[in-house]
Design a protein around this motif. Sequence first.
Motif, PDB file in Angstrom:
ATOM      1  N   UNK A  63     -59.184  -9.109  70.170  1.00 11.23           N
ATOM      2  CA  UNK A  63     -58.775  -9.062  71.568  1.00 11.23           C
ATOM      3  C   UNK A  63     -59.934  -8.702  72.476  1.00 11.23           C
ATOM      4  N   UNK A  64     -59.825  -9.176  73.700  1.00 10.43           N
ATOM      5  CA  UNK A  64     -60.708  -8.744  74.785  1.00 10.43           C
ATOM      6  C   UNK A  64     -60.318  -7.279  75.080  1.00 10.43           C
ATOM      7  N   UNK A  65     -61.145  -6.527  75.761  1.00  8.52           N
ATOM      8  CA  UNK A  65     -60.830  -5.146  76.106  1.00  8.52           C
ATOM      9  C   UNK A  65     -59.530  -5.011  76.896  1.00  8.52           C
ATOM     10  N   UNK A  66     -59.072  -6.095  77.552  1.00  6.49           N
ATOM     11  CA  UNK A  66     -57.864  -6.048  78.387  1.00  6.49           C
ATOM     12  C   UNK A  66     -56.599  -6.299  77.575  1.00  6.49           C
ATOM     13  N   UNK A  79     -55.831  -9.297  76.081  1.00  3.87           N
ATOM     14  CA  UNK A  79     -55.594 -10.729  75.846  1.00  3.87           C
ATOM     15  C   UNK A  79     -56.446 -11.196  74.668  1.00  3.87           C
ATOM     16  N   UNK A  80     -56.103 -12.363  74.127  1.00  2.00           N
ATOM     17  CA  UNK A  80     -56.906 -12.931  73.034  1.00  2.00           C
ATOM     18  C   UNK A  80     -58.295 -13.268  73.567  1.00  2.00           C
ATOM     19  N   UNK A  81     -59.320 -12.909  72.812  1.00  5.81           N
ATOM     20  CA  UNK A  81     -60.686 -13.256  73.216  1.00  5.81           C
ATOM     21  C   UNK A  81     -60.904 -14.734  72.931  1.00  5.81           C
ATOM     22  N   UNK A  82     -61.539 -15.427  73.874  1.00  5.13           N
ATOM     23  CA  UNK A  82     -61.752 -16.863  73.696  1.00  5.13           C
ATOM     24  C   UNK A  82     -63.225 -17.230  73.761  1.00  5.13           C
ATOM     25  N   UNK A  83     -64.093 -16.255  74.039  1.00  8.01           N
ATOM     26  CA  UNK A  83     -65.532 -16.536  74.149  1.00  8.01           C
ATOM     27  C   UNK A  83     -66.304 -15.245  73.929  1.00  8.01           C
ATOM     28  N   UNK A  84     -67.630 -15.344  73.974  1.00 11.14           N
ATOM     29  CA  UNK A  84     -68.489 -14.163  73.813  1.00 11.14           C
ATOM     30  C   UNK A  84     -69.355 -14.035  75.064  1.00 11.14           C
ATOM     31  N   UNK A  85     -69.458 -12.813  75.566  1.00  7.49           N
ATOM     32  CA  UNK A  85     -70.274 -12.580  76.776  1.00  7.49           C
ATOM     33  C   UNK A  85     -71.135 -11.343  76.550  1.00  7.49           C
ATOM     34  N   UNK A  86     -72.202 -11.227  77.335  1.00  9.01           N
ATOM     35  CA  UNK A  86     -73.073 -10.052  77.252  1.00  9.01           C
ATOM     36  C   UNK A  86     -72.239  -8.780  77.401  1.00  9.01           C
ATOM     37  N   UNK A  87     -72.512  -7.795  76.571  1.00  9.58           N
ATOM     38  CA  UNK A  87     -71.771  -6.532  76.681  1.00  9.58           C
ATOM     39  C   UNK A  87     -72.470  -5.457  75.883  1.00  9.58           C
ATOM     40  N   UNK A  88     -72.709  -4.331  76.499  1.00 10.08           N
ATOM     41  CA  UNK A  88     -73.276  -3.200  75.769  1.00 10.08           C
ATOM     42  C   UNK A  88     -74.759  -3.353  75.498  1.00 10.08           C
ATOM     43  N   UNK A  89     -75.376  -2.273  75.006  1.00  7.69           N
ATOM     44  CA  UNK A  89     -76.821  -2.281  74.797  1.00  7.69           C
ATOM     45  C   UNK A  89     -77.246  -3.121  73.599  1.00  7.69           C
ATOM     46  N   UNK A  90     -78.338  -3.834  73.758  1.00 14.16           N
ATOM     47  CA  UNK A  90     -78.882  -4.633  72.666  1.00 14.16           C
ATOM     48  C   UNK A  90     -79.836  -3.803  71.822  1.00 14.16           C
ATOM     49  N   UNK A  91     -80.580  -4.465  70.945  1.00 12.36           N
ATOM     50  CA  UNK A  91     -81.662  -3.812  70.196  1.00 12.36           C
ATOM     51  C   UNK A  91     -82.897  -4.686  70.430  1.00 12.36           C
ATOM     52  N   UNK A 103     -85.285  -7.373  70.755  1.00 13.82           N
ATOM     53  CA  UNK A 103     -85.226  -8.791  70.391  1.00 13.82           C
ATOM     54  C   UNK A 103     -83.841  -9.414  70.408  1.00 13.82           C
ATOM     55  N   UNK A 104     -82.817  -8.569  70.604  1.00 11.64           N
ATOM     56  CA  UNK A 104     -81.440  -9.095  70.519  1.00 11.64           C
ATOM     57  C   UNK A 104     -80.554  -8.538  71.623  1.00 11.64           C
ATOM     58  N   UNK A 105     -79.756  -9.425  72.231  1.00 16.12           N
ATOM     59  CA  UNK A 105     -78.728  -9.009  73.199  1.00 16.12           C
ATOM     60  C   UNK A 105     -77.397  -8.884  72.467  1.00 16.12           C
ATOM     61  N   UNK A 106     -76.574  -7.937  72.970  1.00 12.25           N
ATOM     62  CA  UNK A 106     -75.271  -7.718  72.339  1.00 12.25           C
ATOM     63  C   UNK A 106     -74.197  -8.559  73.027  1.00 12.25           C
ATOM     64  N   UNK A 107     -73.380  -9.215  72.240  1.00 18.63           N
ATOM     65  CA  UNK A 107     -72.265 -10.002  72.781  1.00 18.63           C
ATOM     66  C   UNK A 107     -70.943  -9.339  72.422  1.00 18.63           C
ATOM     67  N   UNK A 108     -69.988  -9.404  73.343  1.00 17.56           N
ATOM     68  CA  UNK A 108     -68.636  -8.892  73.083  1.00 17.56           C
ATOM     69  C   UNK A 108     -67.631 -10.029  73.245  1.00 17.56           C
ATOM     70  N   UNK A 109     -66.545 -10.000  72.453  1.00 17.96           N
ATOM     71  CA  UNK A 109     -65.488 -11.005  72.652  1.00 17.96           C
ATOM     72  C   UNK A 109     -64.750 -10.739  73.968  1.00 17.96           C
ATOM     73  N   UNK A 110     -64.538 -11.781  74.758  1.00 15.56           N
ATOM     74  CA  UNK A 110     -63.863 -11.628  76.059  1.00 15.56           C
ATOM     75  C   UNK A 110     -62.843 -12.747  76.274  1.00 15.56           C
ATOM     76  N   UNK A 111     -61.879 -12.481  77.165  1.00 14.14           N
ATOM     77  CA  UNK A 111     -60.949 -13.536  77.576  1.00 14.14           C
ATOM     78  C   UNK A 111     -61.521 -14.202  78.836  1.00 14.14           C
ATOM     79  N   UNK A 112     -60.983 -15.336  79.202  1.00 10.39           N
ATOM     80  CA  UNK A 112     -61.493 -16.079  80.349  1.00 10.39           C
ATOM     81  C   UNK A 112     -61.401 -15.296  81.650  1.00 10.39           C
ATOM     82  N   UNK A 136     -63.276 -18.283  64.933  1.00 13.88           N
ATOM     83  CA  UNK A 136     -61.954 -18.569  65.508  1.00 13.88           C
ATOM     84  C   UNK A 136     -61.271 -17.278  65.920  1.00 13.88           C
ATOM     85  N   UNK A 137     -60.157 -17.447  66.646  1.00 14.26           N
ATOM     86  CA  UNK A 137     -59.375 -16.285  67.058  1.00 14.26           C
ATOM     87  C   UNK A 137     -58.578 -15.774  65.859  1.00 14.26           C
ATOM     88  N   UNK A 138     -58.536 -14.477  65.666  1.00 12.17           N
ATOM     89  CA  UNK A 138     -57.776 -13.889  64.562  1.00 12.17           C
ATOM     90  C   UNK A 138     -56.288 -14.171  64.768  1.00 12.17           C
TER      91      UNK A 138
END
Length: 210
Positions: free
Chosen positions: A100-103, A105-117, A119-128, A152-154
Amino acid sequence: MISADARRAGFNGVALGRTQVYGAVADAVCIQSPRHRPPSAWCDCGFYCFHSLDDARDLACDPQYQHCVLLEIAASGRYVRYELGLRYARQTVRSVRLGRCGCGRAATALADGGPGVVGWRRLHPVCGLCAGPRPVLTPEAFGVLVGQVPVRTDEAVDDPAAAVFSPLAGIGTDVDDASLVPLLSAEVALLQARLDQLQSRLEQLTHRSE
Ligand SMILES: [Zn+2]
Ligand SMILES: [Zn+2]
């Protein structure tokens, strides 16, 4: 995780492995001592898995792991058992499940979220809706970048036998006006932000074509 140049994707451990980013096929490394091979009986290193999907879903409710995805893996190499599953040396990611997205709803994509390390950016599952105007990576695109792994969506997210949550506006008479005001204000703010963004894009385009 997605690399700084957006050409590769990977995964970041949730506990001890937080400093490591690994690919679809990976060998565990021990960050405490380079002198033994994971999983050492004297250390807590190695990849960890649950035997049961329900245990993994339960852990994902913990605030620390709320934005995690579930990895279905094949474990190989040396292993030791622990209470809920295995601790092992090598894994191959078979599929990725978005929860699930933090709200809620079912997450349908990945967006920037939270601190990276580095060489790498962190992605979080989000809804539209929560992604709004933010750029997103589709599950398919992430799967390609990580090495042709299905994403896929769980299915637990839309289990037909589970209790159904509906938007408050759909309940109508059970909701008093006072509690609707903050909800509607939030919706209006969201629409306004999107409208402003479209407006400025339109202005840019018309300006350019003049
Ligand atoms: Zn170790
Ligand atoms: Zn959302």
